[in-house]
Design an enzyme around this catalytic site. Structure first.
Site, PDB file in Angstrom:
ATOM      1  CD  GLU A   1      -8.081  35.700 -14.333  1.00  0.00           C
ATOM      2  OE1 GLU A   1      -6.660  35.294 -13.912  1.00  0.00           O
ATOM      3  OE2 GLU A   1      -8.590  36.490 -14.621  1.00  0.00           O
TER       4      GLU A   1
ATOM      5  CG  HIS B   1      -2.454  34.744 -12.263  1.00  0.00           C
ATOM      6  ND1 HIS B   1      -3.248  34.917 -11.032  1.00  0.00           N
ATOM      7  CD2 HIS B   1      -2.779  34.973 -13.034  1.00  0.00           C
ATOM      8  CE1 HIS B   1      -3.826  34.469 -11.491  1.00  0.00           C
ATOM      9  NE2 HIS B   1      -4.241  35.002 -12.881  1.00  0.00           N
TER      10      HIS B   1
ATOM     11  CB  CYS C   1      -3.815  32.640  -8.906  1.00  0.00           C
ATOM     12  SG  CYS C   1      -2.566  32.228  -8.010  1.00  0.00           S
TER      13      CYS C   1
END
Length: 440
Positions: free
Chosen positions: A413, A401, A353
């Site tokens: 993402e 994240h 990420c």
């Protein structure tokens, strides 16, 4: 989309204008570059309508998928229930088989005992018959008085009578006891056979229940697999329409960006006209000569964000690899000693990420390869004020994240091991209340 030649030509014009403005070249040489495209209101409205239609379609598919996932969860519960019922039926079947086996053994033992008792009675009965026959031939209390008449004295007569009475009475008593034992064993044999019949009935019922439970479990598993296939189809349709939505939104954003750039051009042209007028007045007052230089135009925040988003979108479908990604593109993942290793991320080329964010902002902002540090790399803005290009973060205690906001409720993402870079609606569960703005 402009061709490479058109982009180069336009930047060449802009560069020439900037140099002319910097060195104060007067006259027509200092004119602003040609105006950028200015889309009409109808073009912007039409593209927005198309984007709204795609958004509605995504919403409908999202609702259908949510309902399908609920059905799949219910079916999974049903499968689990049917599996437990099948396990119960298997245990009941085994118990019934064990009980039937024991009942069969008891019935066999009871029959053997009954048969043995009958044989003993037959032997005793034959012995008694032989005794009676012998007594009758000799004369006894069993049928003749000759045994008494042949006695030699009163004492011999009394002893003979007592002996005959004792022997015959003992034989009769033993026979009666054996007959009673035979009756008891016959009753036991009958009870054992009745128990065997009941056990066999229970065994048959348990076997039938096991077959029914197995069939129910198989049907539940098939229903679950069918629903999972439907979910996969819905998910694929939803992803496809989301891509179409993003393309439509990008078109809207592109047209709006063109409009904004055109308005910026008008404003810059107005400033340039004012500067030119001031320069002309100054030149006239001094009798000619050079003047001050006009400042070069500043870089457009919108164009920078467009560049960031374009870089991120160019990686759609790239494999997730924990620890992968830098400003130049995807890289090999690294060992984590856990989940990522189980997926073989250290053998894959891709992004995690935070690595995707590093690549997206490559050449604009230098970011560390850790989402927690990326959170503090820019200015925090409330989620209610988030804009395209902002970074979104998740984690109630520790940040785990990060994703790039695309606008209109969508984000891009690198989600997790086993998945790929994707565009998806913003998830608000566990999201931090502030976004990080790196540009603007």
């Amino acid at each position: 989309m402009k061709t490479k030649r058109e982009r180069v030509s336009r930047w060449a014009v802009v560069g020439a204008w900037a140099l002319a403005a910097t060195f104060g070249v007067a006259g027509t040489a200092a004119a602003v570059p040609p105006p950028p495209p200015n889309p009409s209101d109808s073009e912007i409205s039409s593209s927005q309508t198309q984007a709204n239609a795609k958004a509605n379609e995504v919403g409908q598919l999202t609702n259908q998928l949510a309902q399908a996932e609920t059905r799949l969860s219910d079916l999974a519960d049903q499968v689990e229930l049917k599996e437990e019922q099948a396990n119960k039926a298997l245990v009941d079947q085994q118990t019934a088989e064990d009980a039937a086996s024991q009942a069969q053994a008891d019935a066999d033992a009871a029959r053997r005992e009954s048969d043995a008792a009958a044989q003993q009675i037959e032997v005793a009965r034959k012995q008694l018959d032989d005794f009676i026959a012998g007594s009758f031939q000799q004369g006894s209390t069993m049928g003749s008085i000759s045994a008494y008449l042949t006695s030699r004295s009163p004492q011999d007569l009394l002893a003979r009578a007592q002996l005959l009475s004792s022997v015959s009475g003992s034989q009769l008593n033993a026979l009666q006891l054996m007959e009673q034992a035979q009756t008891d064993k016959s009753n036991k044999d009958a009870a054992a056979r009745a128990a065997l019949e009941v056990a066999q009935q229970k065994q048959a019922a348990a076997e039938a229940a096991k077959r029914t439970a197995d069939a129910a479990r198989a049907a539940a598993v098939q229903a679950q697999q069918s629903q999972a296939a439907q979910n996969a189809t819905l998910e694929a349709d939803k992803n496809s329409v989301e891509q179409q939505l993003y393309a439509a939104q990008q078109r809207v954003a592109g047209l709006q960006g063109q409009r904004q750039r055109y308005q910026d051009w008008l404003a810059q042209k107005q400033r340039e006209d004012e500067q030119r007028a001031q320069q002309a007045a100054l030149t006239a007052s001094k009798g000619g000569g050079g003047g001050g230089a006009a400042p070069p135009p500043s870089g457009s925040t919108s164009s920078l964000i467009d560049r960031v988003i374009a870089r991120a979108m160019s990686q759609l479908g790239v494999t997730y690899a924990w620890g992968g990604g830098n400003a130049y593109g995807p890289t090999r993942g690294i060992h984590d000693g856990g989940v990522a290793d189980a997926y073989g991320d250290y053998r894959k080329i891709g992004f995690d990420c935070s690595g995707l964010m590093i690549y997206a902002y490559g050449g604009v902002v230098s970011l560390p390869h850790y989402s927690g540090y990326q959170y503090t790399a820019g200015r925090h803005v409330p989620l209610s004020q988030m804009r395209r290009g902002d970074l979104l973060f998740w984690g109630s205690s520790d940040i785990h994240h990060v994703a790039l906001y695309l606008g209109n409720g969508m984000m891009i993402e690198a989600p997790e091991s086993g998945m790929v870079v994707r565009v998806t609606p913003v998830r608000y569960g566990d999201i931090l209340p502030y976004a990080t703005r790196l540009v603007g």
